[in-house]
Write an enzyme that holds these catalytic residues in place. Structure first.
Site, PDB file in Angstrom:
ATOM      1  N   ASP A   1     -12.276   6.413   3.755  1.00  0.00           N
ATOM      2  CA  ASP A   1     -11.070   6.207   4.558  1.00  0.00           C
ATOM      3  C   ASP A   1     -10.599   4.758   4.518  1.00  0.00           C
ATOM      4  OD1 ASP A   1      -8.983   6.986   6.175  1.00  0.00           O
ATOM      5  OD2 ASP A   1     -10.085   6.697   8.041  1.00  0.00           O
TER       6      ASP A   1
ATOM      7  N   ASP B   1       1.456   6.287   6.002  1.00  0.00           N
ATOM      8  CA  ASP B   1       0.437   5.340   5.541  1.00  0.00           C
ATOM      9  C   ASP B   1       0.874   4.578   4.303  1.00  0.00           C
ATOM     10  OD1 ASP B   1      -1.997   4.186   6.177  1.00  0.00           O
ATOM     11  OD2 ASP B   1      -3.136   5.461   4.818  1.00  0.00           O
TER      12      ASP B   1
ATOM     13  N   ASP C   1      -2.948  10.364   3.893  1.00  0.00           N
ATOM     14  CA  ASP C   1      -4.336   9.922   3.988  1.00  0.00           C
ATOM     15  C   ASP C   1      -5.135  10.866   4.882  1.00  0.00           C
ATOM     16  OD1 ASP C   1      -6.687   8.524   3.918  1.00  0.00           O
ATOM     17  OD2 ASP C   1      -6.046   6.984   5.329  1.00  0.00           O
TER      18      ASP C   1
ATOM     19  N   LYS D   1     -10.702  12.007   8.485  1.00  0.00           N
ATOM     20  CA  LYS D   1     -10.197  11.568   9.782  1.00  0.00           C
ATOM     21  C   LYS D   1     -10.281  12.704  10.804  1.00  0.00           C
ATOM     22  CE  LYS D   1      -6.696   8.367   7.972  1.00  0.00           C
ATOM     23  NZ  LYS D   1      -7.158   7.170   8.668  1.00  0.00           N
TER      24      LYS D   1
ATOM     25  N   LYS E   1       0.842  -1.197   0.000  1.00  0.00           N
ATOM     26  CA  LYS E   1       0.000   0.000   0.000  1.00  0.00           C
ATOM     27  C   LYS E   1       0.878   1.248   0.000  1.00  0.00           C
ATOM     28  CE  LYS E   1      -3.137   2.463   3.156  1.00  0.00           C
ATOM     29  NZ  LYS E   1      -3.814   2.380   4.479  1.00  0.00           N
TER      30      LYS E   1
ATOM     31  N   ARG F   1      -7.437  -0.759   0.730  1.00  0.00           N
ATOM     32  CA  ARG F   1      -7.898  -1.975   0.039  1.00  0.00           C
ATOM     33  C   ARG F   1      -8.309  -1.678  -1.399  1.00  0.00           C
ATOM     34  NH1 ARG F   1     -12.413  -2.824   4.521  1.00  0.00           N
ATOM     35  NH2 ARG F   1     -10.763  -1.735   5.635  1.00  0.00           N
TER      36      ARG F   1
ATOM     37  N   GLU G   1      -9.337   3.337   2.013  1.00  0.00           N
ATOM     38  CA  GLU G   1      -8.764   3.503   0.667  1.00  0.00           C
ATOM     39  C   GLU G   1      -7.685   2.487   0.342  1.00  0.00           C
ATOM     40  OE1 GLU G   1      -5.612   4.610   3.030  1.00  0.00           O
ATOM     41  OE2 GLU G   1      -7.687   5.224   3.288  1.00  0.00           O
TER      42      GLU G   1
END
Length: 487
Positions: free
Chosen positions: A338, A279, A261, A268, A256, A342, A340
């Site tokens: 959020d 992230d 993010d 968030k 990833k 996956r 994101e």
């Protein structure tokens, strides 16, 4: 004008192995703690009480050795803890000497206990190499640090220990590079920067292709484009390949690469959002791992994919309720922007499997807060469709000092992944870590697959073992060691 960004990759200290002490450089020694059932007087050197507790380093004002580092019960993992604590103490001593007008030293000699084995030396080297890691964006001169540690062993052990230290240095460099990439602030670390840096540091044995947003659009990478659509910094797919002759297996690694993010429209909370520069720690681990695998010249073919995007808020951001078509055609109902990670992993998994036909697949991601609740901050979550692969990951991690715990892919929740308006749901009901893994499984074509959720151990707020505050570099060493086991 000085560039305030630290160099990537970080230059680690050198470790030499020798058979005797030399005059000049200061000396450090390692001692074990007395067993609980043994009555003995505390060891004192130069009036300083030496506990022998693992990671306890004492500076001795007089005597042959300037530092005494405790090994606890002498288990291999305690050598790593002692090595990390020792290098921090040495750097503090060096800075103190310089501040008080003393002569700077850049080398230290460390006497190994007679009982030290190859496993002990490997762990010690990892601690020495990583314990003093620093990443600081500054316009000031860097603080002085020791550049060489000379391990003093018996002559007969020098060749073996030298080889082990060399291998440990590659593992440590993989961890350090992962930290470098994850620590880099996101005003610098765009998807394009991450891709360009991956190409620059890959090494001569790794081929790198950088796929831009036009290519992603033409190929139908709907997940990556949706997540990256809210940012003015377009996404990238980083494609890295290592093809040694006579490779035994073909391993696909997917990481990833969310360079920042915000949570998107499902934004968030402000508290903690600054940490989202890390992230992309899973992607960083994958980039560093293939570099390390190639440096060791392991006879395993490896393809590494990092879908890189910035999940931002704007009029072009994707929305809850959207239906996104991934590479390969499968559609996802978006429930929370959020979630994101996956979305981008799904595209890369299908592309990697169809394009490269690997034997087995491993992905790494800071995917779910649920894993932090389940396993805390020092253990990675492992989901796998193949028990042999799961065991290989756990054993690889144990050999390099990274802990993994296998979590269940509970079939009772698999039906929750089925979509109503699309093929699958992005955020199905149920335990978050498990349902996220079940979502990803939908894109793995039945191949042996392991999902590494590193949301907990990817970051730290304090020193422990070889870890320092910030990005930890977790998973990179495991992935290198896993590839070695496949060979």
């Amino acid at each position: 004008m000085r560039n305030p960004l630290p160099p990537v990759p970080t230059s680690l200290l050198d470790i030499e192995v020798a058979g005797d002490l030399r005059r000049g450089a200061p000396v450090a020694r390692l001692v074990t703690a007395p067993a609980d059932d043994v009555e003995s007087e505390p060891l004192e050197i130069g009036g300083v009480r030496i506990t022998g507790k693992a990671g306890d380093v004492q500076t001795v004002p007089a005597g042959e050795a300037r530092w005494i580092a405790g090994l606890g019960n002498g288990e291999p993992k305690q050598y790593r803890k002692a090595g990390a604590a020792l290098v921090r103490a040495v750097n503090a001593g060096l800075a103190d000497d310089v501040d008080h007008g003393g002569k700077a030293f850049r080398a230290v000699q460390l006497v190994l206990p007679e009982e030290a084995s190859g496993e002990h030396v490997t762990e010690l080297a990892l601690g020495l190499l990583l314990g003093g890691y620093k990443f600081k964006v500054t316009g000031e001169d860097a603080a002085p640090s020791v550049r060489t540690v000379r391990l003093v062993a018996h002559d007969r052990a020098v060749p073996t220990f030298t080889e082990l230290v060399s291998r440990a240095s590659v593992l440590a460099a993989s961890t350090a590079l992962t930290r470098d990439l994850a620590n880099t602030p996101s005003n610098i670390k765009t998807p394009a920067w991450l891709a360009d840096t991956a190409a620059r540091v890959a090494g001569p044995r790794v081929e790198v292709a950088i796929r831009d947003e036009k290519w992603l659009t033409a190929q139908g990478f709907g997940g990556v484009l949706a997540v990256g659509g809210g940012s003015s910094r377009p996404p990238r797919l980083i494609e890295m390949t290592y093809r040694p002759s006579g490779a035994a297996k073909h391993l696909l690694l997917v990481g990833k690469g969310i360079t920042f993010d915000t949570g998107g429209l499902s934004i968030k909370p402000a508290d903690g959002m600054h940490l989202m520069r890390t992230d992309m720690a899973g992607g960083a681990a994958v980039i560093a791992a293939i570099r390390g695998i190639a440096a060791l010249e392991l006879p395993v073919r490896v393809t590494a994919l990092v879908p890189a995007a910035e999940n931002h808020v704007s009029g072009s951001a994707y929305r809850p309720g959207d239906i996104v078509r991934h590479y390969g055609g499968k559609t996802t109902e978006v429930g929370n922007t959020d979630a994101e990670g996956r979305m981008v992993l799904a595209d890369a998994l299908v592309y990697g499997i169809r394009r490269f036909n690997p034997d087995l697949v491993v992905d790494a991601a800071t995917l779910t807060g649920a894993m932090k609740v389940s396993l805390g901050l020092r253990t990675g979550g492992l989901f796998a469709t193949d028990s042999a692969l799961a065991a290989s990951v756990v054993e690889a991690g144990a050999r390099v000092g990274e802990a993994w715990w296998r979590m269940p892919l509970t079939e009772d929740y698999a039906e929750n992944v089925r979509g109503e308006f699309g093929d699958v749901r992005q955020t199905p009901a149920g335990p978050g870590g498990i349902t996220a893994a079940l979502f990803l499984r939908e894109f793995t074509a039945g191949l042996p697959w392991a999902h590494l959720d590193i949301a907990g151990p990817a970051r730290s707020e304090k020193n422990y073992d070889d870890v320092v505050p910030g990005a930890t570099g977790f998973a990179a060493r495991t992935l290198v060691e896993l590839a070695a086991s496949l060979a």
